[in-house]
Write an enzyme that holds these catalytic residues in place. Structure first.
Site, PDB file in Angstrom:
ATOM      1  N   SER A 123       0.836  -1.199   0.000  1.00  0.00           N
ATOM      2  CA  SER A 123       0.000   0.000   0.000  1.00  0.00           C
ATOM      3  C   SER A 123       0.871   1.250   0.000  1.00  0.00           C
ATOM      4  CB  SER A 123      -0.874   0.008   1.249  1.00  0.00           C
ATOM      5  OG  SER A 123      -0.056   0.284   2.376  1.00  0.00           O
ATOM      6  N   LYS A 124       0.209   2.363  -0.223  1.00  0.00           N
ATOM      7  CA  LYS A 124       0.909   3.645  -0.229  1.00  0.00           C
ATOM      8  C   LYS A 124       1.589   3.867   1.124  1.00  0.00           C
ATOM      9  CE  LYS A 124      -0.383   8.494  -0.220  1.00  0.00           C
ATOM     10  NZ  LYS A 124       0.835   8.829   0.453  1.00  0.00           N
TER      11      LYS A 124
END
Ligand code: GLU
Length: 510
Positions: A266-267
């Protein structure tokens, strides 16, 4: 494979920047199309107006461009199956939804969001989950329960409604996924009555996606694993429309996993560990927050693509370096694995280093000149090529060229204190002054001739090499870094070399 022409699509929703997992999906679609002489199409799935993010579409297109994954049909490109933005196809979806109502595969549902919320909460209170479907639909506010007159009346009065798919009860829907093999879902156990058409007049993802794949003559749907649970509904939609014969084949790509720990990359992992998860830098239009991009961090698109290709696909050999052209020849979906692949940011750097070293000095010098221009440093003449030749091997990124070579462009402003302490003796200034005189007399200012003159001089003087070389380097570069000293002298030029030695004598002595 049948003799049907391969047509694949990358179908992102413009809800934000494209994640690197999305780029990998685009890449695998692109490679598959090229390998089979087919078409790679871009379709923008922008039917969810609540999630629409301005500039996301441009970002997607620019990212594909940067990676060299150019679609042959798409928004801004055209093609005979357009338009390629679902919002521009809006008018056609309603008819398809109506068709399903007429054939009994779908129904109108008038339940309000509030009513459904209550049902959801009640179910939660009983530790159950509410689902609009086979078990519950007969008791809800929809055209399965209401009389035909009631339904017509509601619609005429302008009541809000959605159109839902009527999931057939207790059927095992089986489909062969190219990557996963045969996959079965039981309709009663795992599938609800998904909304196909919304009260805002827009289709949902499911309806628009299937209708468009059909109308655009898509032969293979290659997409992320998160869409696997949608596959049985899509299969049933093909059946409901009577399009089973031309239904595409499906391939669901494995997840890209976090570098450490469990779950999908994920970011947040990128923020935490300091690597980009987006191909290009992205500035959030609302918060103004800026997320890193591979391009801006100095990665070459070739390196980024090579790294992505190996996240989930394996060539079956030990080879790790593949150009996009190599990949278009050897890629196959059969060699895509089922299980998630762990992303390793160090590996991404390692790929970049490889492509960096593969570049010619001239190419790197051109890139470096852009960096120099931004810094307002004069990079005209041959100097930059000579500089890059010397420092190339120490670098992995264009951005490191400056860190490794700034002293070629700027005279030292200060001198490394430790080296001064250790190497700068009382007689160093007078000795260096003699070196300056000797240098001034060197005719051909080339590293070899400088070295020769220097050695002859040192032998005559019987001075220890170390005692001079270190202070000399310190004078020229401000510390003890850099390539061969005489190469530095040559690149700096005679005048600059002498000037730097003289300044060091002045500055360090004070
Ligand atoms: N619009 C979907 C997405 O954002 C497309 C999924 C598919 O390829 O069917 O990923």
């Amino acid at each position: 494979m049948t003799d049907r022409k391969v047509r694949v699509r990358f179908a992102p929703s413009p809800t934000g920047p494209l994640h690197m997992g999305g780029v990998r999906t685009a890449l695998f679609n692109y490679l598959f199309a090229k390998k089979h002489g087919g078409d790679f199409i871009l379709r923008i799935e922008d039917t969810d107006q609540t999630r629409y993010v301005p500039r996301a579409e441009d970002y997607i297109i620019e990212s594909l461009n940067w990676c060299g994954l150019n679609p042959v049909e798409g928004p801004g490109i055209g093609g005979e199956f357009g338009p390629y933005r679902q919002s521009e196809r809006k008018a056609m979806y309603k008819d398809y939804a109506n068709q399903l109502i007429e054939s009994g595969w779908a129904y109108y549902a008038f339940d309000t969001t509030d009513e459904i919320d209550v049902l959801r909460k009640n179910a939660e209170a009983n530790k159950e989950t509410f689902s609009y479907g086979i078990a519950s639909r007969e008791n809800l506010n929809n055209s399965l329960k209401l009389s035909a007159e009631e339904v017509t009346q509601k619609i005429e009065e302008g009541d809000n409604y959605v159109i839902r798919f009527k999931m057939p009860a207790d059927e095992d829907v089986t489909e062969v996924d190219i990557i996963r093999g045969s996959v079965t879902f039981n309709t009663t156990k795992s599938l609800d009555d998904k909304v196909l058409f919304k009260s805002d007049g827009m289709p949902t993802y499911h309806l628009a996606n299937v209708v468009d794949d059909h109308l655009m003559n898509i032969s293979h749907v290659i997409r992320g694993e998160e869409w696997l649970p949608s596959m049985p509904l899509h299969i049933l939609l093909y059946r409901a429309f009577g399009w089973e014969e031309t239904k595409p084949q499906f391939a669901h790509l494995p997840l890209i996993l976090k570098p450490v720990g469990k779950g999908k990359l994920s970011k947040r992992d990128g923020d935490k560990l300091g690597f980009p998860v987006f191909p290009l830098e992205w500035k959030d239009p609302q918060s103004g927050d800026v997320s890193k991009g591979y391009r801006e961090e100095g990665y070459f698109p070739e390196a980024f693509i090579n790294m992505l290709a190996l996240l989930g696909w394996n060539p079956g050999t030990e080879e790790e370096f593949f150009s996009i052209t190599d990949l278009t020849e050897i890629f196959s979906l059969e060699r895509v694995v089922k299980s998630g692949s762990r992303f390793d940011p160090e590996k991404a750097k390692w790929f970049n280093k490889h492509y960096f070293q593969e570049k010619s000095v001239e190419e790197l010098a051109e890139l470096f000149k852009m960096v120099l221009a931004e810094k307002g440093v004069d990079s005209s003449g041959e100097k930059t090529t000579a500089v890059v030749t010397e420092i190339k091997e120490r670098c992995e990124f264009v951005s490191e060229l400056w860190e490794q070579s700034s002293y070629f462009y700027e005279a030292p402003k200060e001198y490394d204190a430790q080296t001064v302490k250790k190497r700068w003796k009382e007689d160093t200034p007078s000795k260096l002054s003699e070196i300056v005189l000797m240098f001034a007399a060197v005719e051909e200012w080339k590293s070899d001739s400088i070295k020769e003159a220097f050695s002859t001089f040192m032998n005559e003087k019987e001075w220890g090499f170390g005692m001079i070389m270190n202070p000399l380097r310190l004078s020229l570069v401000g510390g003890n870094m850099g390539p061969d000293l005489f190469v530095i002298c040559e690149i700096l030029g005679k005048e600059q070399t002498i000037q730097r030695i003289n300044s060091a004598i002045k500055v360090i002595n004070n």
